[in-house]
Motif scaffolding. Structure first.
Motif, mmCIF file in Angstrom:
data_model
loop_
_atom_site.group_PDB
_atom_site.id
_atom_site.type_symbol
_atom_site.label_atom_id
_atom_site.label_comp_id
_atom_site.label_asym_id
_atom_site.label_seq_id
_atom_site.Cartn_x
_atom_site.Cartn_y
_atom_site.Cartn_z
ATOM 1 N N ALA A 111 -21.030 35.020 13.095
ATOM 2 C CA ALA A 111 -20.386 33.653 13.080
ATOM 3 C C ALA A 111 -18.977 34.280 13.848
ATOM 4 C CB ALA A 111 -20.252 34.214 11.664
ATOM 5 N N MET A 112 -19.047 35.432 14.476
ATOM 6 C CA MET A 112 -17.583 35.346 15.460
ATOM 7 C C MET A 112 -17.906 35.400 16.655
ATOM 8 S SD MET A 112 -15.967 38.414 13.483
ATOM 9 C CE MET A 112 -14.751 39.257 14.747
ATOM 10 N N ARG A 113 -16.455 34.920 17.574
ATOM 11 C CA ARG A 113 -16.830 34.686 18.990
ATOM 12 C C ARG A 113 -16.755 35.902 19.684
ATOM 13 N NH1 ARG A 113 -16.716 29.069 20.850
ATOM 14 N NH2 ARG A 113 -15.316 28.082 19.332
ATOM 15 N N ILE A 114 -17.433 35.893 20.808
ATOM 16 C CA ILE A 114 -17.635 37.210 21.970
ATOM 17 C C ILE A 114 -16.413 38.289 22.006
ATOM 18 C CG2 ILE A 114 -17.803 38.856 23.570
ATOM 19 C CD1 ILE A 114 -20.586 38.000 21.734
ATOM 20 N N GLY A 115 -15.429 37.502 22.185
ATOM 21 C CA GLY A 115 -13.736 38.237 22.883
ATOM 22 C C GLY A 115 -13.074 38.532 21.179
ATOM 23 N N LYS A 116 -13.455 37.748 20.056
ATOM 24 C CA LYS A 116 -12.417 38.188 19.107
ATOM 25 C C LYS A 116 -12.899 39.180 19.117
ATOM 26 C CE LYS A 116 -10.929 36.827 14.776
ATOM 27 N NZ LYS A 116 -11.065 35.513 13.434
ATOM 28 N N GLN A 117 -14.531 40.037 18.811
ATOM 29 C CA GLN A 117 -14.652 41.321 18.389
ATOM 30 C C GLN A 117 -14.448 42.688 18.878
ATOM 31 O OE1 GLN A 117 -19.404 40.672 15.943
ATOM 32 N NE2 GLN A 117 -19.130 38.780 17.199
ATOM 33 N N LEU A 118 -14.040 41.751 20.427
ATOM 34 C CA LEU A 118 -14.166 43.138 21.306
ATOM 35 C C LEU A 118 -12.975 43.327 21.085
ATOM 36 C CD1 LEU A 118 -15.213 41.645 24.659
ATOM 37 C CD2 LEU A 118 -16.884 43.886 23.660
ATOM 38 N N MET A 119 -12.183 42.482 21.296
ATOM 39 C CA MET A 119 -10.609 43.187 20.773
ATOM 40 C C MET A 119 -9.772 43.924 19.596
ATOM 41 S SD MET A 119 -8.670 38.906 21.947
ATOM 42 C CE MET A 119 -7.414 39.048 20.637
ATOM 43 N N GLU A 120 -11.030 43.169 18.431
ATOM 44 C CA GLU A 120 -10.947 44.074 17.306
ATOM 45 C C GLU A 120 -11.546 45.505 17.479
ATOM 46 O OE1 GLU A 120 -13.777 43.344 14.334
ATOM 47 O OE2 GLU A 120 -12.627 41.579 13.580
ATOM 48 N N VAL A 121 -11.187 46.270 18.356
ATOM 49 C CA VAL A 121 -11.319 47.203 18.939
ATOM 50 C C VAL A 121 -10.819 48.304 19.362
ATOM 51 C CG1 VAL A 121 -12.730 49.625 20.403
ATOM 52 C CG2 VAL A 121 -13.863 47.280 19.178
ATOM 53 N N PRO A 122 -9.629 47.143 20.419
ATOM 54 C CA PRO A 122 -7.876 48.419 20.196
ATOM 55 C C PRO A 122 -7.393 47.584 19.349
ATOM 56 C CG PRO A 122 -8.719 46.301 21.828
ATOM 57 C CD PRO A 122 -9.427 46.528 21.048
#
Length: 688
Positions: A111-122
């Protein structure tokens, strides 16, 4: 001048992991030891159930409910992970130690866009701003080789292919710059060409970032291509460890040798040198034998010696840290050839059983809120023509989306053809769905599926399911005759009569596949479509099931269409090969012709993607760029032209403008390609 020796990144000392159930403790990993240095890639290989994935989860301290580390030490950067509290573990999980799982969607939020999921890490691990998190995520998407990173960042996971999803998961794992990356079967579900790209990516990222990796796989070829060192696991224990090339060239444990002998070699002949499966099965954790765990399956077992006490690891070559858990290591002639399986006379193919002429399959796809623009046409198969003869094995290879499964569905009647002719034993069946076919045709054309569990009723004994098939085909006049026939079918697939009363959950993967094969042959099938029938099985079980299929073919003179992405197995089992790409047949010929130059450029790339478990073999690397186009919007001209490395050698942009004609390269070898004789004549072998 003293040279500083780097400290180990991870030291695993006598690690033991158990699961605690109502029936008591079950020890899954026993006394496992290994050391991983910074920047090193270590492989863990072994059959399903040997403890590979449990070991990986144990290192992360991420064991499921009931799992517990019960012994040993797990030293990461000088600290014992076993005694860390949950708060300390949260600081290293995902940041210092990251993990990539076999199924990428297990790590992605649909349910989340790829960019938002990647940004969560840093943002979670380093508390950076949204802008910096976006830029770093964008850079990492570029680093893992995905096209149009800005667009990828805005997509949802379901809009990406399996290979793209796996690259995103790797990008997510690397965003925190971990010191250790654990990869658990990261390429198992991927096509060979996508797998080759992921492997190149893993090696490149390891060198670029200095990340140490633990690579878990059952594929010996991948382990050789990727890893610096290897540990071979059996029944929860490491049975052989060392430098990967040293272990592969000087195997010093009978289990390691058994794994290699179950793999088709480059020069293997299915009639003269059948595959040798390891006899028996890996023991359940509660049923381990005394002494050597591998003893009941070992050709070198000596009673009173191998079963006297637990077997320690002994040095094969201390300089290369090569160790083996074999008490007879100095007595066995490791260079002696195995006891050969019985050779077979080659089968002479008969008359054509199946004829396919200019077959096309189009689907109408209606537009909706997600797909605006009215009706679109999906071109799944285009101008497919071939024949398959009695007692012949015809392999069909190609990436996901190439049209292999659609073709298989038309043959068995799950789909009907849009145009063209399909004749089974001279009777046209292209317009007849399975429910309208006569009983003899349905019984004569059967399918063996990739996942046998999906085709078996979990509530019914397997014997009853085979009897039900016999009833449907009206074979046997009485219940007693049908039961006798069922028992003969179980014997045909080398299962004992007692298995008739077992339910599917009581069988291993290989045993379930044997039941699927028995059911396929219940109606005396003349044409069997085998769709990836062994891809989910361990190499030893794979060898046994492959030999079983060929034994049945020899005795029944069955025609087999063998759909696979494993070109090593295809080279071993097939008489002729069809290569498909984006719905087209791009090359067809005998197995020898397909595996020798000149190649169609796509075939050449497929061969280059085959992982080889042979240290003596050399291979040219051809990693395809881009993804297979959509059958909704196929490219103009040659279907392969968007990814072809040879396109610039053809003048006037002919590849982009016109579909090439089928070109006869001699003796039935045909290729859909514009390349001239000068280019084809200079092609070198991919594998030597």
């Amino acid at each position: 001048m003293t040279v500083a020796v780097p400290e180990p990144l991870l030291e695993i000392e006598d690690l033991s992991i158990s699961f605690f159930t109502r029936a008591g403790e079950v020890q899954v990993v026993r006394d496992f030891s290994a050391t991983i240095m910074p920047g090193e890639i270590m492989g863990i290989v072994g059959e399903s159930g040997c403890g590979k994935s449990t070991l990986a989860l144990g290192i992360m301290r991420g064991l499921p409910a009931g799992g517990r580390i019960v012994g040993g030490r797990l030293i990461f950067k000088g600290r014992d992970v076993i005694f860390m509290r949950e708060r300390e573990l949260r600081q290293i999980r995902g940041k210092e130690i990251a993990m990539v799982y076999q199924e990428p969607m297990a790590s992605l939020n649909p349910a989340m866009r790829i960019g938002k999921q990647l940004m969560e890490v840093p943002r979670v691990h380093e508390r950076v701003s949204r802008r910096e998190a976006w830029e770093r995520s964008l850079d990492m998407v570029r680093a893992v080789g995905l096209p149009d990173p800005e667009r990828i960042m805005q997509t949802y996971p379901h809009q990406l292919s399996g290979g793209q999803q796996q690259r995103i998961v790797i990008a997510m794992a690397l965003l925190s710059k971990p010191s250790l990356l654990i990869l658990d079967e990261p390429t198992t579900a991927l096509d060979a060409t996508v797998e080759a790209g992921i492997i190149e990516l893993i090696k490149d990222l390891s060198h670029r970032y200095g990340t140490a990796m633990l690579f878990v796989s059952h594929n010996l070829g991948l382990i050789l291509e990727v890893c610096d060192r290897v540990a071979v696991m059996y029944s929860g224990e490491a049975v052989e460890t060392g430098d990967v090339r040293d272990v592969f060239e000087r195997m010093r444990h009978p289990y390691t040798q058994g794994l290699f002998r179950a793999i088709p070699r480059l020069t293997a002949d299915k009639n003269a040198h059948p595959l040798i499966a390891i006899p028996g099965q890996q023991p359940a954790p509660r049923e381990r034998p005394k002494g050597c765990n591998f003893g009941p399956r070992c050709p070198h077992f000596r009673e009173g010696l191998c079963d006297a006490a637990d077997i320690p690891m002994v040095a094969v070559d201390a300089a290369n840290a090569h160790f083996s858990r074999c008490i007879r290591i100095g007595e066995i002639d490791w260079d002696a050839p195995p006891q050969a399986a019985a050779a077979h006379e080659p089968i002479a193919p008969g008359a054509p059983v199946l004829e396919v002429e200019d077959v096309r399959k189009y689907y109408q796809e209606n537009g909706n809120g997600l797909l605006a623009g009215g009706t679109r046409v999906v071109k799944a198969n285009e101008a497919i023509s071939f024949d398959a003869r009695e007692a012949e094995t015809l392999a069909i290879v190609g990436e996901s989306g190439s049209g292999k499964s659609t073709l298989a569905k038309m043959l068995v009647g799950l789909e009907t053809a849009t145009n063209g002719r399909i004749a089974y034993r001279r009777t046209e069946i292209q317009d007849t769905p399975v429910e309208e076919r006569d009983r003899k045709t349905v019984a004569g054309i059967q399918m063996v599926f990739q996942n046998p569990f999906d085709t078996l009723n979990p509530t019914q004994p397997v014997g009853a399911q085979i009897v039900r098939t016999l009833e449907k085909f009206r074979i046997g006049r009485t219940a007693g005759e049908r039961r006798d026939r069922m028992l003969k079918l179980l014997d045909l697939v080398k299962l004992p009569p007692s298995f008739a009363n077992r339910k599917p959950r009581q069988l291993s993967g290989g045993q379930k596949q044997r039941v699927g094969i028995a059911r396929a042959f219940a109606g005396n099938a003349r044409l069997v479509v085998a769709d990836e029938p062994v891809s989910t099985l361990d190499v030893s079980v794979q060898a046994a099931v492959t030999e079983l299929l060929m034994d049945i073919q020899r005795s029944n003179r069955t025609t087999m269409l063998f759909i696979s992405h494993d070109l090593s197995l295809v080279r071993y089992i097939a008489d002729r090969v069809i290569v498909m790409y984006l719905g087209h047949i791009v090359e067809q010929g005998t197995t020898e012709q397909i595996f020798s130059p000149p190649y169609h450029p796509y075939t050449e790339a497929l061969l280059s993607a085959v992982p080889l478990a042979d240290p003596q073999a050399t291979k040219r690397r051809i990693v395809l760029k881009g993804e297979i186009p959509s059958p909704v919007d196929p490219p103009s001209g040659c279907p392969f032209q968007t990814r072809c490395p040879y396109k610039q050698l053809v003048p006037d942009k002919l590849c982009e403008r016109e579909l090439p004609p089928f070109r006869d390269l001699g003796r039935g070898h045909r290729s859909l390609c514009w390349l001239g004789d000068d280019v084809l004549g200079e092609m070198r072998p991919v594998i030597e």
